[in-house]
Design an enzyme around this catalytic site. Structure first.
Site, PDB file in Angstrom:
ATOM      1  N   ARG A 225     -40.928 -42.625 -60.856  1.00  9.28           N
ATOM      2  CA  ARG A 225     -39.327 -42.811 -61.267  1.00  9.28           C
ATOM      3  C   ARG A 225     -39.575 -43.028 -62.631  1.00  9.28           C
ATOM      4  O   ARG A 225     -40.800 -43.414 -63.873  1.00  9.28           O
ATOM      5  CB  ARG A 225     -39.286 -44.244 -60.893  1.00  9.28           C
ATOM      6  CG  ARG A 225     -38.696 -43.990 -59.566  1.00  9.28           C
ATOM      7  CD  ARG A 225     -36.767 -43.506 -59.345  1.00  9.28           C
ATOM      8  NE  ARG A 225     -36.482 -43.465 -58.273  1.00  9.28           N
ATOM      9  CZ  ARG A 225     -36.421 -42.119 -57.223  1.00  9.28           C
ATOM     10  NH1 ARG A 225     -38.131 -41.415 -57.837  1.00  9.28           N
ATOM     11  NH2 ARG A 225     -36.701 -42.366 -56.066  1.00  9.28           N
ATOM     12  N   HIS A 273     -37.191 -33.539 -61.267  1.00 11.52           N
ATOM     13  CA  HIS A 273     -37.310 -34.268 -59.695  1.00 11.52           C
ATOM     14  C   HIS A 273     -37.553 -33.608 -57.975  1.00 11.52           C
ATOM     15  O   HIS A 273     -36.193 -33.957 -57.914  1.00 11.52           O
ATOM     16  CB  HIS A 273     -35.985 -35.261 -59.890  1.00 11.52           C
ATOM     17  CG  HIS A 273     -36.418 -36.749 -59.220  1.00 11.52           C
ATOM     18  ND1 HIS A 273     -35.549 -37.615 -59.437  1.00 11.52           N
ATOM     19  CD2 HIS A 273     -37.016 -36.605 -57.952  1.00 11.52           C
ATOM     20  CE1 HIS A 273     -36.060 -38.841 -58.430  1.00 11.52           C
ATOM     21  NE2 HIS A 273     -37.045 -37.981 -57.614  1.00 11.52           N
TER      22      HIS A 273
HETATM   23  P1  NDP Z   1     -44.487 -47.410 -51.468  1.00 12.40           P
HETATM   24  O1  NDP Z   1     -43.255 -48.537 -51.590  1.00 12.40           O
HETATM   25  O2  NDP Z   1     -45.337 -47.389 -49.929  1.00 12.40           O
HETATM   26  O3  NDP Z   1     -45.637 -48.033 -52.310  1.00 12.40           O
HETATM   27  C1  NDP Z   1     -45.533 -48.119 -53.224  1.00 12.40           C
HETATM   28  C2  NDP Z   1     -47.244 -48.528 -53.949  1.00 12.40           C
HETATM   29  O4  NDP Z   1     -46.677 -49.097 -55.781  1.00 12.40           O
HETATM   30  C3  NDP Z   1     -47.724 -49.441 -53.432  1.00 12.40           C
HETATM   31  O5  NDP Z   1     -49.321 -49.991 -53.053  1.00 12.40           O
HETATM   32  C4  NDP Z   1     -47.400 -51.318 -53.738  1.00 12.40           C
HETATM   33  O6  NDP Z   1     -48.411 -51.864 -54.328  1.00 12.40           O
HETATM   34  C5  NDP Z   1     -47.309 -50.588 -55.661  1.00 12.40           C
HETATM   35  N1  NDP Z   1     -46.551 -51.349 -56.474  1.00 12.40           N
HETATM   36  C6  NDP Z   1     -46.163 -51.387 -56.672  1.00 12.40           C
HETATM   37  N2  NDP Z   1     -44.941 -52.979 -57.034  1.00 12.40           N
HETATM   38  C7  NDP Z   1     -46.335 -53.072 -57.845  1.00 12.40           C
HETATM   39  C8  NDP Z   1     -46.220 -53.555 -59.535  1.00 12.40           C
HETATM   40  N3  NDP Z   1     -45.711 -53.962 -59.308  1.00 12.40           N
HETATM   41  N4  NDP Z   1     -47.771 -53.599 -59.701  1.00 12.40           N
HETATM   42  C9  NDP Z   1     -49.234 -52.696 -58.729  1.00 12.40           C
HETATM   43  N5  NDP Z   1     -48.170 -52.274 -57.285  1.00 12.40           N
HETATM   44  C10 NDP Z   1     -47.192 -52.040 -57.262  1.00 12.40           C
HETATM   45  O7  NDP Z   1     -44.581 -45.882 -51.987  1.00 12.40           O
HETATM   46  P2  NDP Z   1     -44.365 -44.505 -52.110  1.00 12.40           P
HETATM   47  O8  NDP Z   1     -45.973 -44.346 -52.360  1.00 12.40           O
HETATM   48  O9  NDP Z   1     -43.805 -44.149 -50.707  1.00 12.40           O
HETATM   49  O10 NDP Z   1     -43.537 -43.805 -52.907  1.00 12.40           O
HETATM   50  C11 NDP Z   1     -43.467 -44.256 -54.060  1.00 12.40           C
HETATM   51  C12 NDP Z   1     -42.840 -43.666 -55.793  1.00 12.40           C
HETATM   52  O11 NDP Z   1     -42.822 -42.493 -55.403  1.00 12.40           O
HETATM   53  C13 NDP Z   1     -41.578 -44.053 -54.700  1.00 12.40           C
HETATM   54  O12 NDP Z   1     -40.626 -45.664 -54.957  1.00 12.40           O
HETATM   55  C14 NDP Z   1     -40.198 -43.726 -55.508  1.00 12.40           C
HETATM   56  O13 NDP Z   1     -39.990 -43.472 -57.226  1.00 12.40           O
HETATM   57  C15 NDP Z   1     -41.376 -42.222 -55.841  1.00 12.40           C
HETATM   58  N6  NDP Z   1     -40.679 -41.042 -55.174  1.00 12.40           N
HETATM   59  C16 NDP Z   1     -40.341 -39.493 -55.890  1.00 12.40           C
HETATM   60  C17 NDP Z   1     -39.630 -38.380 -55.436  1.00 12.40           C
HETATM   61  C18 NDP Z   1     -40.036 -37.060 -56.504  1.00 12.40           C
HETATM   62  O14 NDP Z   1     -39.466 -36.291 -56.373  1.00 12.40           O
HETATM   63  N7  NDP Z   1     -40.195 -37.211 -57.207  1.00 12.40           N
HETATM   64  C19 NDP Z   1     -40.190 -38.759 -54.017  1.00 12.40           C
HETATM   65  C20 NDP Z   1     -40.266 -39.756 -53.685  1.00 12.40           C
HETATM   66  C21 NDP Z   1     -40.738 -40.953 -54.294  1.00 12.40           C
HETATM   67  P3  NDP Z   1     -48.739 -52.860 -52.487  1.00 12.40           P
HETATM   68  O15 NDP Z   1     -49.378 -51.662 -52.049  1.00 12.40           O
HETATM   69  O16 NDP Z   1     -49.808 -53.410 -53.027  1.00 12.40           O
HETATM   70  O17 NDP Z   1     -47.369 -53.124 -51.955  1.00 12.40           O
END
Ligand code: NDP
Length: 310
Positions: A225, A273
């Site tokens: 994002r 995007h």
């Molecule tokens: P997930 O929710 O599966 O995983 C999120 C990861 O980020 C986890 O490892 C989590 O840690 C970590 N995280 C969240 N908050 C923090 C923090 N404060 N500090 C450190 N680590 C943090 O998300 P996805 O992997 O499925 O997707 C990631 C993002 O990709 C989505 O949220 C979306 O915004 C974006 N996206 C973009 C697309 C595009 O076309 N550009 C398409 C699809 C998604 P933990 O494992 O410890 O919980």
């Protein structure tokens, strides 16, 4: 009376989703928000960025499914009903994202932005290619998409470091977690890939100070994002040369405003995007499975935790 699933998205193909869902659940009535429907019959909503007030007439709603992985546009909405919210967690979506990340990482690792610039200037600019093992790639976020991308990048021989909120163990990836580890993480990364959800904690996580911690000449890839990165600070870091180049699929404001300096920066590759999308033919099965689970009184899979925002 058949149950209705209400579909809303200004981007996704309603007909493809309707067909895929009907194949999975022939008894389900699929309604599209742009056509007339009975709000009282709606039990399930499959939505991407529905307008404010969308949920108000849906008095019998039991489940909201976000038509994608990122739920930042849904969680925290004042009008979100108190029913479970789930996200799409589709291996095909993860594969599509991993291929985009790999493309971006390889492009930076093989100096393609520099060679594109040389071509514009009609310069035959030979550079000795470096091996993947000499290059450290850092992945912020090791979730469904981040972990898959990290594995793909590691498979190419890069040294891969991953960072998350909680401890993780991934074969071939050096992992760390928590804010306390972030500064050291950044200082060792040549190609940084942002794969974090947008939450209160991650908004502008990569500010001017943290971008400055990256080694001079680092490259940034953001497929998560836009607002996880302070875009003004990013522009400055790219202009000043601290960052060599960037691949940006997401922006603080989308569509990117016409007056954004990013449009004309030659060291920026921009895509609108589309790094990955929800794919009806593969993701409909898990939406159907969640509906079946709800019907038999079981908890749905891939539930968003409202408190943490993802
Ligand atoms: P997930 O929710 O599966 O995983 C999120 C990861 O980020 C986890 O490892 C989590 O840690 C970590 N995280 C969240 N908050 C923090 C923090 N404060 N500090 C450190 N680590 C943090 O998300 P996805 O992997 O499925 O997707 C990631 C993002 O990709 C989505 O949220 C979306 O915004 C974006 N996206 C973009 C697309 C595009 O076309 N550009 C398409 C699809 C998604 P933990 O494992 O410890 O919980």
């Amino acid at each position: 009376m058949p149950e209705t699933l209400l579909f809303h998205s200004d981007f996704d193909d309603a007909a493809a989703w309707t067909d895929a869902l009907r194949r999975e659940l022939p008894d389900l009535d699929v309604a599209i928000s742009t056509r007339p429907y009975d709000p009282a019959a709606v039990r399930y909503a499959l939505v991407w960025q529905p307008p404010v007030g969308f949920f108000a007439p849906l008095v019998n709603l039991a489940l909201v499914t976000n038509l994608g992985a990122g739920v930042d546009a849904l969680v925290g909405r004042a009008d979100l009903p108190g029913v479970p919210v789930t996200r799409i967690c589709d291996p095909e979506m993860a594969r599509m994202m991993a291929s985009f990340v790999l493309l971006a990482v390889l492009r930076h690792a093989r100096d393609i932005p520099m060679l594109e610039q040389a071509r514009r200037e009609r310069r035959w600019h030979w550079v000795n290619p470096r091996t993947a093992g000499e290059i450290t790639v850092g992945i912020l976020g090791l979730g469904e998409l981040g972990a898959r991308a990290a594995r793909e990048v590691a498979g190419q021989g890069f040294r891969v470091k991953g960072w998350s909120r909680s401890p993780k163990s991934l074969t071939g990836i050096e992992t760390s977690y928590g804010l306390g580890a972030l500064d050291d993480f950044l200082s060792e990364v040549e190609i940084l890939v942002v794969m974090l959800p947008l939450t209160a904690e991650t908004r502008h996580l990569l500010d001017a100070r943290r971008l400055a911690l990256l080694p001079r000449g680092a490259k940034l890839v953001n497929v998560a994002r836009g607002a996880v990165v302070d875009e003004a600070a990013l522009v400055e870091a790219l202009r000043g040369g601290h960052l060599d180049s960037a691949t940006l699929d997401v922006f603080e404001v989308e569509p990117l405003p016409q007056d954004s300096p990013l449009w004309t920066m030659e060291n920026v590759l921009m895509t609108p995007h589309l790094a990955s999308v929800a794919i009806p033919s593969s993701a409909a099965a898990q939406i159907a499975e969640n509906i079946r689970r709800l019907r038999r009184g079981a908890a749905p899979l891939f539930k968003v935790e409202a408190g943490r925002g993802y």
